[in-house]
Write a protein that holds these residues in place. Structure first.
Motif, mmCIF file in Angstrom:
data_model
loop_
_atom_site.group_PDB
_atom_site.id
_atom_site.type_symbol
_atom_site.label_atom_id
_atom_site.label_comp_id
_atom_site.label_asym_id
_atom_site.label_seq_id
_atom_site.Cartn_x
_atom_site.Cartn_y
_atom_site.Cartn_z
ATOM 1 N N UNK A 276 0.835 -1.213 0.000
ATOM 2 C CA UNK A 276 0.000 0.000 0.000
ATOM 3 C C UNK A 276 0.864 1.255 0.000
ATOM 4 N N UNK A 277 2.052 1.142 0.574
ATOM 5 C CA UNK A 277 2.966 2.290 0.620
ATOM 6 C C UNK A 277 3.715 2.442 -0.700
ATOM 7 N N UNK B 289 -2.994 1.430 12.057
ATOM 8 C CA UNK B 289 -4.327 1.695 11.512
ATOM 9 C C UNK B 289 -4.558 1.045 10.156
ATOM 10 N N UNK B 290 -3.564 0.296 9.656
ATOM 11 C CA UNK B 290 -3.605 -0.153 8.267
ATOM 12 C C UNK B 290 -4.817 -1.032 7.961
ATOM 13 N N UNK B 291 -5.142 -1.979 8.830
ATOM 14 C CA UNK B 291 -6.225 -2.909 8.502
ATOM 15 C C UNK B 291 -7.553 -2.208 8.275
ATOM 16 N N UNK B 292 -7.783 -1.139 9.026
ATOM 17 C CA UNK B 292 -9.058 -0.428 8.880
ATOM 18 C C UNK B 292 -9.012 0.640 7.800
ATOM 19 N N UNK C 35 -5.001 3.268 3.456
ATOM 20 C CA UNK C 35 -4.628 4.428 2.652
ATOM 21 C C UNK C 35 -3.983 5.447 3.576
ATOM 22 N N UNK C 36 -3.232 6.343 2.989
ATOM 23 C CA UNK C 36 -2.533 7.358 3.774
ATOM 24 C C UNK C 36 -3.306 8.667 3.681
ATOM 25 N N UNK C 37 -3.734 9.216 4.820
ATOM 26 C CA UNK C 37 -4.486 10.477 4.773
ATOM 27 C C UNK C 37 -3.591 11.637 4.382
ATOM 28 N N UNK C 38 -4.187 12.691 3.874
ATOM 29 C CA UNK C 38 -3.389 13.842 3.443
ATOM 30 C C UNK C 38 -3.286 14.903 4.522
ATOM 31 N N UNK C 39 -3.876 14.653 5.689
ATOM 32 C CA UNK C 39 -3.794 15.595 6.798
ATOM 33 C C UNK C 39 -3.371 14.868 8.070
ATOM 34 N N UNK C 40 -2.572 15.546 8.860
ATOM 35 C CA UNK C 40 -2.059 14.942 10.092
ATOM 36 C C UNK C 40 -3.175 14.625 11.080
#
Length: 673
Positions: free
Chosen positions: A291-292, A316-319, A322-327
């Motif tokens: 995914x990365x 948090x990967x299983x749920x 995707x990587x969010x664009x905000x912290x």
């Protein structure tokens, strides 16, 4: 015991030849590694005793029994205790269960400029550097690296590792040297002092000063002087300081600044880290790394180059694959995972009981207030009494009832948001405290929101340079979560105030405005040096910039430009003899100037210095500003000024348009009803 050492060598060979991605060693080997570590303290103290017998032979009142007592018993107790403490760590991925360090440790690398420095061997590292400052952002792995180097020192039997967590000096009741010697002399025996002094003179120690950025501002200058003094006094030893960037420790003259290297996809470090953390879940590791690696590489590297953030992503990967664009969305996912999803990942259908009776929303309401109060009181590690006092205050203000003790236990055991280190409580990571603090501020009414941002500005003015990096994560979160109030109540006022300072008509050129804004003169810093015998102590002085206190209130805006100015001015001070020739005579006529590649050092025998001479500082009240200005390259100064003014204009325009647009959009929407 010899069989353990033989097995350890075999284990090291296996580590070297097995590819990092597939270096998932059987549990038996990992467990044996832990057992081998237990034998190393015994072997190390035996080596120290044999060495001590040779360099202590001239001290007639110290016999073999005293050596055995101090090294074979007292020092062995210290090393054993701290080997146990530092060989096990708690991670967000494993909840609050301690795990063996080398089950999860992925070798950190350092940067000396652009040169990569490996840290797998402490002996190799300290052969290159006697004194190093390890600089890294929050979550970059500084403290974990120090624990590795501590254990590695025992394994390599070269240096006695002493780890000093600097935050414990905030109380200010004991000097650094007394604290160190108290740590080294466990049973406070008088004969131990003589042995300890000789071990120090022989350079048998490596001292780790961990967390300089965790010191309170009022005590930092005192600790810097004490570190300088201790290092100069016992210069044959090795010294390591860890800190976040810009904590005002980077200019220690004997120390080389090394930076924590970011994890990258290109070098295979992100892949190696992922597979190390998920060594027992290979399929999950493959999916997470896929995914990365198949995403937008530039965006991923900027977000996941930090070991902490990468660990949080894996949590948090299983749920959320995707990587969010905000912290703040990222931290929201982490908190959700810690509250409910983490247990269910490994224990199907199981949710850990929260004994205090609060639901997630209730926990977060208390944590937001607690984080706000503790953050602005500089309490990043706190004792039970502090936590109980603040939580009780919040309960009364919010008129909510729950058992405080059970609430704190839930945070440690059921949720793993807090950790407990010998009675010192803290968030699993400081960034989580900043996240909850940002939520609290973002929800404040307008007047109170303005008051908080005013407080942040005042804190900049008080704490200075180091605070800009320290508060960066909090301000990033506030900008993302509540950009309107961040822009209106904090950022735009800062921009406008700095613009006023930069357009004052007192000078003819922008370069003059910039130089006068940034510095008010020069100062000499006194440093004691001893080479070998302490009877040969000399005093040296370094010429430094005397910065104006007023620059710090707006430093969040101008830091990139004043840092560029800072680098240029120090380069000139170090290499341009005309500058030192002009400035130094104003301090004293009794100083011998010695130029070297690193600094302007004025080296004299300590007994030649007249203590009545004021060697502290000299300002533009005593120097002619116009003449000082002409000593520097005026084109460079004017260029830096021009770039800063261009930046200010663009930011003021952009920020003003954003605020106006938000207000117009809200008005238009309300008009529709």
């Amino acid at each position: 015991m010899k069989y353990y050492f033989l097995f350890y060598l075999v284990w090291r060979i296996l580590i070297a030849v097995i590819p990092k991605r597939n270096a998932l060693l059987p549990n038996a080997i990992i467990n044996m590694e832990e057992k081998v570590l237990e034998t190393l303290v015994v072997g190390f103290t035996k080596v120290l005793i044999d060495e001590a017998k040779t360099f202590l032979k001239d001290i007639t009142d110290i016999g073999y029994d005293e050596i055995m007592q101090y090294i074979g018993k007292d020092l062995k107790v210290y090393l054993t205790k701290h080997k146990d403490k530092y060989s096990h760590v708690k991670t967000l991925l494993r909840g609050n269960t301690p795990v063996y360090l080398y089950d999860i440790y992925f070798p950190s690398k350092l940067l000396d400029g652009l040169k990569i420095v490996n840290t797998e061997s402490g002996v190799d590292l300290f052969n290159k550097y006697n004194c190093i400052t390890i600089i890294g952002d929050a979550g970059s792995g500084k403290s974990t690296l120090v624990k590795h180097l501590f254990l590695n020192s025992i394994y390599e039997k070269k240096f006695i590792p002493i780890l000093i967590e600097l935050r414990y000096l905030n109380e200010g009741t004991i000097s650094l040297e007394d604290h160190i010697k108290s740590t080294c002399n466990i049973n406070k025996l008088s004969t131990n002092n003589s042995i300890l002094e000789r071990l120090l003179d022989q350079g048998k120690f490596v001292f780790f000063f961990d967390g300089f950025d965790e010191l309170e501002e009022r005590i930092k200058q005192k600790i810097i002087k004490e570190i300088n003094s201790f290092v100069s006094k016992y210069v044959c030893n090795k010294f390591v300081i860890t800190t976040r960037p810009f904590s005002n420790i980077e200019n220690l003259p004997l120390f080389t600044n090394l930076r924590m290297k970011d994890l990258t996809i290109k070098d295979g470090e992100i892949m190696g880290f992922v597979f190390k953390q998920l060594s027992q879940e290979k399929e999950l590791a493959e999916k997470a790394y896929k995914s990365i690696s198949q995403g937008d590489t530039r965006h991923i590297e900027s977000f996941l180059k930090n070991p902490l953030l990468l660990s949080l992503y894996l949590l948090t990967f299983q749920s959320h694959a995707s990587i969010p664009d905000k912290k703040y969305i990222f931290y929201r996912r982490v908190v959700n995972a810690l509250f409910s999803e983490h247990d269910s990942k490994t224990k199907l259908g199981f949710t850990r009981e929260k004994r205090c009776g609060l639901d997630q929303e209730g926990f977060e309401e208390i944590l937001k207030s607690f984080s706000f109060l503790s953050y602005f009181e500089d309490q990043f590690a706190f004792d039970v009494d502090y936590a109980v006092k603040k939580i009780s205050l919040i309960k009364n203000k919010k008129d909510v009832k729950f058992d405080t003790g059970l609430f704190m236990k839930d945070l440690k055991l059921a949720i793993s948001l807090w950790t407990d280190d010998d009675g010192q409580l803290s968030f699993s990571h400081r960034s989580l405290q900043e996240y909850f603090c940002a939520l609290f501020i973002a929800e404040l009414k307008d007047d109170e929101n303005k008051r908080v941002y005013k407080k942040i500005r005042q804190t900049f003015a008080i704490k200075g340079d180091g605070h800009s990096k320290e508060v960066e994560n909090l301000l990033d979160l506030l900008k993302e979560k509540d950009e309107y109030n961040y822009s209106k109540n904090f950022y735009l006022p800062l921009l406008r105030d700095l613009n006023i300072e930069m357009t004052k008509p007192s000078f003819q050129t922008g370069g003059e405005i910039l130089l006068n804004f940034f510095i008010e003169g020069f100062k000499l810093e006194r440093i004691l040096y001893s080479r070998g015998s302490r009877e040969e102590t000399t005093t040296r002085y370094s010429l430094r910039l005397l910065r104006r206190a007023s620059i710090y209130e707006t430093i969040y805006v101008h830091i990139n430009y004043t840092r560029e100015l800072d680098r240029y001015l120090y380069k000139e001070i170090r290499t341009n003899s005309a500058i030192s020739d002009f400035i130094l005579p104003n301090f004293s006529d009794n100083l011998t100037i010695k130029m070297d590649s690193d600094d302007v050092d004025i080296a004299v025998k300590s007994d030649l210095i007249d203590p009545s001479i004021n060697l502290t500082q000299i300002t533009f009240d005593d120097l002619k500003f116009e003449e000082v200005y002409q000593l520097f390259d005026t084109k460079i100064l004017n260029d830096i000024y021009a770039n800063l003014m261009t930046y200010l204009k663009l930011e003021i325009d952009s920020c003003s348009k954003f605020i106006k647009k938000v207000e117009e959009n809200e008005r238009d929407l309300v008009d529709l009803i």
